[in-house]
Scaffold this motif. Structure first.
Motif, PDB file in Angstrom:
ATOM      1  N   VAL A 154       0.879  -1.251  -0.068  1.00 44.81           N
ATOM      2  CA  VAL A 154      -0.066  -0.182  -0.056  1.00 44.81           C
ATOM      3  C   VAL A 154       0.821   1.465  -0.138  1.00 44.81           C
ATOM      4  CG1 VAL A 154      -1.975  -0.898   1.031  1.00 44.81           C
ATOM      5  CG2 VAL A 154      -0.228  -0.128   2.558  1.00 44.81           C
ATOM      6  N   TYR A 166      12.002   2.564   2.834  1.00 47.54           N
ATOM      7  CA  TYR A 166      10.746   1.572   2.474  1.00 47.54           C
ATOM      8  C   TYR A 166       9.714   2.114   1.365  1.00 47.54           C
ATOM      9  CZ  TYR A 166       7.303  -2.303   3.217  1.00 47.54           C
ATOM     10  OH  TYR A 166       6.622  -3.427   2.393  1.00 47.54           O
ATOM     11  N   PRO A 196       0.057  -5.514  -0.763  1.00 46.98           N
ATOM     12  CA  PRO A 196      -0.338  -5.673   0.460  1.00 46.98           C
ATOM     13  C   PRO A 196      -0.565  -4.661   1.552  1.00 46.98           C
ATOM     14  CG  PRO A 196       1.248  -7.284   0.235  1.00 46.98           C
ATOM     15  CD  PRO A 196       1.480  -5.881  -0.831  1.00 46.98           C
ATOM     16  N   MET A 258      -7.321  -0.293   3.265  1.00 45.06           N
ATOM     17  CA  MET A 258      -6.468   0.571   3.708  1.00 45.06           C
ATOM     18  C   MET A 258      -6.348   1.654   3.060  1.00 45.06           C
ATOM     19  SD  MET A 258      -2.629  -0.250   5.510  1.00 45.06           S
ATOM     20  CE  MET A 258      -3.078  -0.443   7.126  1.00 45.06           C
TER      21      MET A 258
HETATM   22  C1  BGC Z   1       4.738  -3.078   5.472  1.00 45.30           C
HETATM   23  C2  BGC Z   1       3.919  -3.438   6.900  1.00 45.30           C
HETATM   24  C3  BGC Z   1       2.722  -2.500   7.037  1.00 45.30           C
HETATM   25  C4  BGC Z   1       1.679  -2.594   6.043  1.00 45.30           C
HETATM   26  C5  BGC Z   1       0.813  -1.512   6.196  1.00 45.30           C
HETATM   27  C6  BGC Z   1       3.542  -3.294   4.464  1.00 45.30           C
HETATM   28  O1  BGC Z   1       4.254  -2.922   3.198  1.00 45.30           O
HETATM   29  O2  BGC Z   1       5.615  -3.959   5.454  1.00 45.30           O
HETATM   30  O3  BGC Z   1       4.936  -3.487   7.888  1.00 45.30           O
HETATM   31  O4  BGC Z   1       2.297  -2.997   8.380  1.00 45.30           O
HETATM   32  O5  BGC Z   1       2.583  -2.251   4.904  1.00 45.30           O
HETATM   33  O6  BGC Z   1       1.261  -0.331   6.723  1.00 45.30           O
END
Ligand code: BGC
Length: 268
Positions: A154, A166, A196, A258
């Motif tokens: 996401v 990230y 995801p 989300m």
């Molecule tokens: C992350 C998770 C996080 C999720 C939603 C994922 O890409 O690796 O740590 O809970 O995104 O925020």
């Protein structure tokens, strides 16, 4: 799943020894694919995943390779082609987080995440596409010449404070995936991303392991449950199979909503 939609096909799942990768490897195996379970360090867990797939009736082996290292990716693909003859499906799943407030983030933390999450996907996608082109389309295997599934998040869409490395890696994967879909669509290679949200795995344990954390997490998820790795496994089988033959260049969100920003339900 009783129907073996991926029978006769060979799939590589990077980072297949735990979390989402593990569930995808097992799901692809159940769908009839021979599965290569790639891992970087946890040999025992990768061997367990491979054993579980074999117990379900599909072929599986574990191969160690750090996907951010070109020579290790070369040798992994060499081994796959030698053992299985070709590759049909790449799940570019290996990824990690090294979180820090941005003003405290070290170059090492930045680089590690970019190396594994982004360069790793580049190196594996390049080898997979080279093999797909070498083999060519074989309609008895699949309608597509090859399928690549990129593990995004996401956070290719939702900015993420404290996780800038990230989020930047996932934003880049969106363009890697779409540009590859554009470049290789004419060669019948399909490239898509899975995005995801919160899935119950070790990477985000702090977000779900206590009732308080879980409750807090639910304020971000309209559907009011955490995702399970199996949810993502099911989607990967669909994207790898001919059922999704007209889907390429797509980011598919699997997040309980989300990405529709629940915090705006009563605000804005
Ligand atoms: C992350 C998770 C996080 C999720 C939603 C994922 O890409 O690796 O740590 O809970 O995104 O925020």
């Amino acid at each position: 799943m009783t129907e073996k939609k991926l029978k006769g096909q060979v799939a590589l799942v990077t980072g297949g020894s735990s979390g989402i990768g593990r569930a995808i490897a097992i799901a692809l195996g159940k769908a009839g694919a021979a599965v290569i379970v790639n891992y970087a360090s946890s040999a025992a867990s990768a061997e367990e995943v491979a054993a579980e797939i074999r117990a379900g009736g599909s072929d599986a082996i574990a191969i160690k390779a750090d996907v951010s290292r070109e020579e290790e990716v070369f040798s992994m693909f060499g081994e796959i082609i030698q053992q299985y003859g070709t590759l049909d499906i790449l799940v570019n799943n290996a990824g990690l987080q090294q979180d820090a407030p941005f003003d405290e983030m070290t170059l090492e933390q930045w680089q590690k995440v970019i190396d594994v999450n982004l360069t790793g996907q580049f190196l594996c996608a390049r080898e997979a596409i080279r093999e797909f082109l070498r083999r060519g389309l074989q309609p008895e295997r699949s309608r597509a010449c090859g399928k690549i599934i990129c593990m995004s998040s996401v956070h290719e869409l939702i900015p993420w404070a404290g996780h800038v490395n990230y989020a930047a890696s996932k934003g880049a994967i969106k363009m890697l995936m779409q540009s590859l879909a554009q470049e290789y669509g004419p060669r019948q290679i399909r490239v898509n991303s899975i995005c995801p949200g919160a899935i119950r795995t070790p990477i985000n344990k702090a977000a779900w392991e206590t009732p308080q954390a879980y409750q807090q997490l639910m304020t971000l998820i309209p559907y009011n449950r955490i995702g399970e790795p199996q949810d993502v496994g099911n989607l990967a089988v669909f994207l790898a199979s001919d059922d999704s033959d007209y889907i390429t260049g797509a980011s598919i969100f699997i997040d309980g909503g989300m990405a529709v920003y629940e915090s705006f339900a009563d605000g804005g």
